[in-house]
Design a protein around this motif. Structure first.
Motif, PDB file in Angstrom:
ATOM      1  N   TYR A   1       0.856  -1.042  -0.005  1.00  0.00           N
ATOM      2  CA  TYR A   1      -0.054  -0.071  -0.020  1.00  0.00           C
ATOM      3  C   TYR A   1       0.874   1.152  -0.046  1.00  0.00           C
ATOM      4  CZ  TYR A   1      -4.273  -3.080   0.864  1.00  0.00           C
ATOM      5  OH  TYR A   1      -5.153  -3.790   1.095  1.00  0.00           O
TER       6      TYR A   1
ATOM      7  N   GLN B   1      -6.882 -12.097   1.324  1.00  0.00           N
ATOM      8  CA  GLN B   1      -7.783 -11.031   1.726  1.00  0.00           C
ATOM      9  C   GLN B   1      -7.077  -9.509   1.690  1.00  0.00           C
ATOM     10  OE1 GLN B   1     -10.672 -11.112   4.931  1.00  0.00           O
ATOM     11  NE2 GLN B   1     -11.430  -8.980   4.424  1.00  0.00           N
ATOM     12  N   TRP B   2      -7.099  -8.729   0.827  1.00  0.00           N
ATOM     13  CA  TRP B   2      -6.316  -7.439   0.978  1.00  0.00           C
ATOM     14  C   TRP B   2      -6.658  -6.739   2.327  1.00  0.00           C
ATOM     15  CZ3 TRP B   2      -2.264  -6.715  -1.902  1.00  0.00           C
ATOM     16  CH2 TRP B   2      -2.443  -6.981  -3.191  1.00  0.00           C
TER      17      TRP B   2
ATOM     18  N   GLU C   1      -6.864  -3.721   2.968  1.00  0.00           N
ATOM     19  CA  GLU C   1      -7.482  -2.443   3.174  1.00  0.00           C
ATOM     20  C   GLU C   1      -8.226  -2.129   1.664  1.00  0.00           C
ATOM     21  OE1 GLU C   1      -8.361  -0.446   5.429  1.00  0.00           O
ATOM     22  OE2 GLU C   1      -7.173  -0.884   7.267  1.00  0.00           O
ATOM     23  N   GLY C   2      -8.770  -3.271   1.152  1.00  0.00           N
ATOM     24  CA  GLY C   2      -9.107  -3.204  -0.150  1.00  0.00           C
ATOM     25  C   GLY C   2      -8.058  -3.164  -1.205  1.00  0.00           C
ATOM     26  N   GLU C   3      -8.297  -3.291  -2.454  1.00  0.00           N
ATOM     27  CA  GLU C   3      -7.307  -3.290  -3.431  1.00  0.00           C
ATOM     28  C   GLU C   3      -6.357  -2.199  -3.260  1.00  0.00           C
ATOM     29  OE1 GLU C   3      -8.919  -4.547  -7.256  1.00  0.00           O
ATOM     30  OE2 GLU C   3      -9.236  -6.454  -6.546  1.00  0.00           O
TER      31      GLU C   3
END
Length: 498
Positions: free
Chosen positions: A233, A251-252, A254-256
């Motif tokens: 990130y 699973q990412w 904080e979202g992709e």
């Protein structure tokens, strides 16, 4: 001194850049003018090494940085290097390293109050644990504190010994990477000699290596997936090398993330079925290195099974086939300990690499192109026509999964008397077949691979075999326009590029 002080600043910086660290440190104590110019050179690159016999002077360094916080902003390249500290008994067996040997001794003249104060100002949720580890002399507490206040760093390397526990260094990197807004005021505060109210972001970081060594002695450290993935990130990364453990579910954090800025990526350990989750987001990737490892002693990793699907790997990297220029793939099973090798199951091939029509540099296991068995495949089947430098390794060739038929025709006479060659059968000697396949590939170069200029082949052969192949390669190389080399040592990934 007066003439030196009057020359342009750029020239002073170039001259000081040639000095060694001890000389720069002495200059800083000479006068304020020289210190002003020498300090950026002195602190621009910090390289700390930690091994059984060497503990880096990280506490005095931190003491200086904490007393003058503006110096953190001068650190451009920061490296924490370690290559697995270990002790062995008289029989050569590994024994645990006592914790007392790993802990740091706090110098008497240094008090921990500035260190503790700096930790608390980060306002992270784990400050109490951090302070306790610091008081106990754990290296990770001091290394993490140094990383926490870096702000203008463009290159960061953290390796094995500094991430063995993953408890703090990984969490601190995660905290810096997942901050939701850029804290420019924090960087400005550091430059002005004051501590920010929260640890500064890595807004300038372009190159990151966060890796550890995986072996049977460390099989219980296969958990920090979130910490490793969080580093992706960071907003301006260009070149990343990560050891990524397998999660129970991908699973990412904080979202992709946006990975458009990544041009070079090196991933170790992650199962090939999960690679696509990352590579599908790297729209401008030009260089990719992947190491697939199998250790049957790793019992807490449900993803690691004695099965390798070559088609699966090619499919996983297919999202970057339109941009990829360099591809390096390595297979390791048991790390050379034959009694740990399982009976591997291998399927698929690398034949679809021919569709990666931008690859210029290819470094892959010989068997991945020729096939693991029972019959070999000509090497040109899986080569993209754009390849300029080809490196072939012996990964997994000694494993039982490599089952070429040992009653193959002897290929040493190919090109001289093809009828005699086809009629001769004798016990299979792999060096002959490997050499012949390489030379057959070289003969195909002018027509099928007009850009191919170099073939590097790593193999363990007897001196007599090496000399015979070398003579034949030297004869053919100028005729075919391809530099053919048989290497007896590990291939340097940068060799072909050079």
């Amino acid at each position: 001194m007066a003439p030196f002080l009057g020359i342009p600043t750029e020239l002073i910086q170039q001259i000081l850049g040639l000095l060694l660290v001890p000389d720069l440190a002495r200059l800083c104590r000479t006068n304020h003018f020289l210190r002003y110019h020498a300090e950026p050179c002195l602190y621009s690159t910090i390289d700390l090494n930690w091994s059984n016999c060497t503990k880096p002077p990280i506490i005095p360094l931190l003491w200086t940085l904490l007393s003058r916080p503006e110096l953190f902003a001068l650190v451009d390249t920061f490296s924490l290097r370690g290559y697995a500290y270990r002790n062995r008994n008289i029989n050569g067996e590994d024994i645990p390293v006592p914790q007392d040997e790993l802990r740091l001794t706090i110098p008497r003249k240094i008090t921990l109050s500035p260190f503790i104060s700096a930790i608390k100002k980060t306002k992270v949720s784990y400050t109490d644990v951090w302070v306790d580890r610091l008081k106990a002399g754990h290296m990770e507490a001091f290394a993490g504190l140094l990383i926490a206040y870096l702000s203008n760093t463009t290159s960061l390397m953290v390796t094995t010994n500094f991430v063995e526990d993953f408890a703090l260094v990984g969490k601190i990197l995660q905290s810096k990477a997942l901050q939701l807004q850029p804290f420019h005021s924090h960087s400005q505060a550091l430059q002005q000699g004051a501590f920010p109210s929260q640890m500064p972001n890595f807004t300038q970081l372009q190159r990151l290596a966060y890796v550890r060594r995986m072996d049977q002695d460390q099989q219980d450290h296969n958990e920090p997936f979130r910490e490793s993935m969080s580093t992706l990130y960071l907003p301006n990364l260009v070149d990343v090398k990560l050891w990524i453990p397998n999660p129970s579910m991908f699973q990412w954090p904080e979202g992709e993330p946006n990975l458009d800025h990544l041009t070079s990526l090196d991933i170790e350990w992650l199962d090939p079925r999960l690679l696509v989750e990352i590579l599908s987001l790297t729209r401008n990737l030009r260089s990719f290195t992947y190491s697939w490892d199998y250790i049957d002693a790793i019992l807490n990793d449900d993803w690691k099974v004695p099965y390798l699907d070559l088609d699966e790997i090619v499919t996983a990297i297919s999202p970057v086939k339109d941009t990829l220029e360099k591809l390096h793939i390595h297979f390791r099973v048991g790390f050379g300990l034959r009694d740990t090798w399982p009976q591997m199951s291998i399927s698929g091939s690398f034949n679809k690499l021919v569709e990666f029509d931008r690859i210029r540099e290819l470094n892959v296991p010989f068997a991945a192109l020729s096939g693991f068995g029972p019959d070999f495949t000509p090497l040109d089947r899986g080569l993209p026509p754009s390849v300029e430098a080809l490196s072939l390794t012996v990964d997994m060739m000694e494993d039982e999964a490599f089952i070429w038929n040992r009653a193959r025709p002897d290929m040493t006479c190919w090109g001289k008397d093809m009828n005699a060659w086809a009629g001769r059968i004798r016990p299979w000697e792999p060096e002959y077949t490997f050499q012949s396949l390489v030379l057959l590939l070289a003969h195909a170069c002018p027509a099928k691979f007009p850009r191919l200029r170099q073939i590097l082949w790593l193999n363990r052969v007897a001196d007599s075999e090496y000399d015979r192949f070398k003579r034949e390669a030297e004869r053919l190389s100028p005729l075919l326009g391809v530099d053919i080399k048989l290497l007896k040592h590990c291939i340097d990934p940068g060799y072909a590029a050079a």
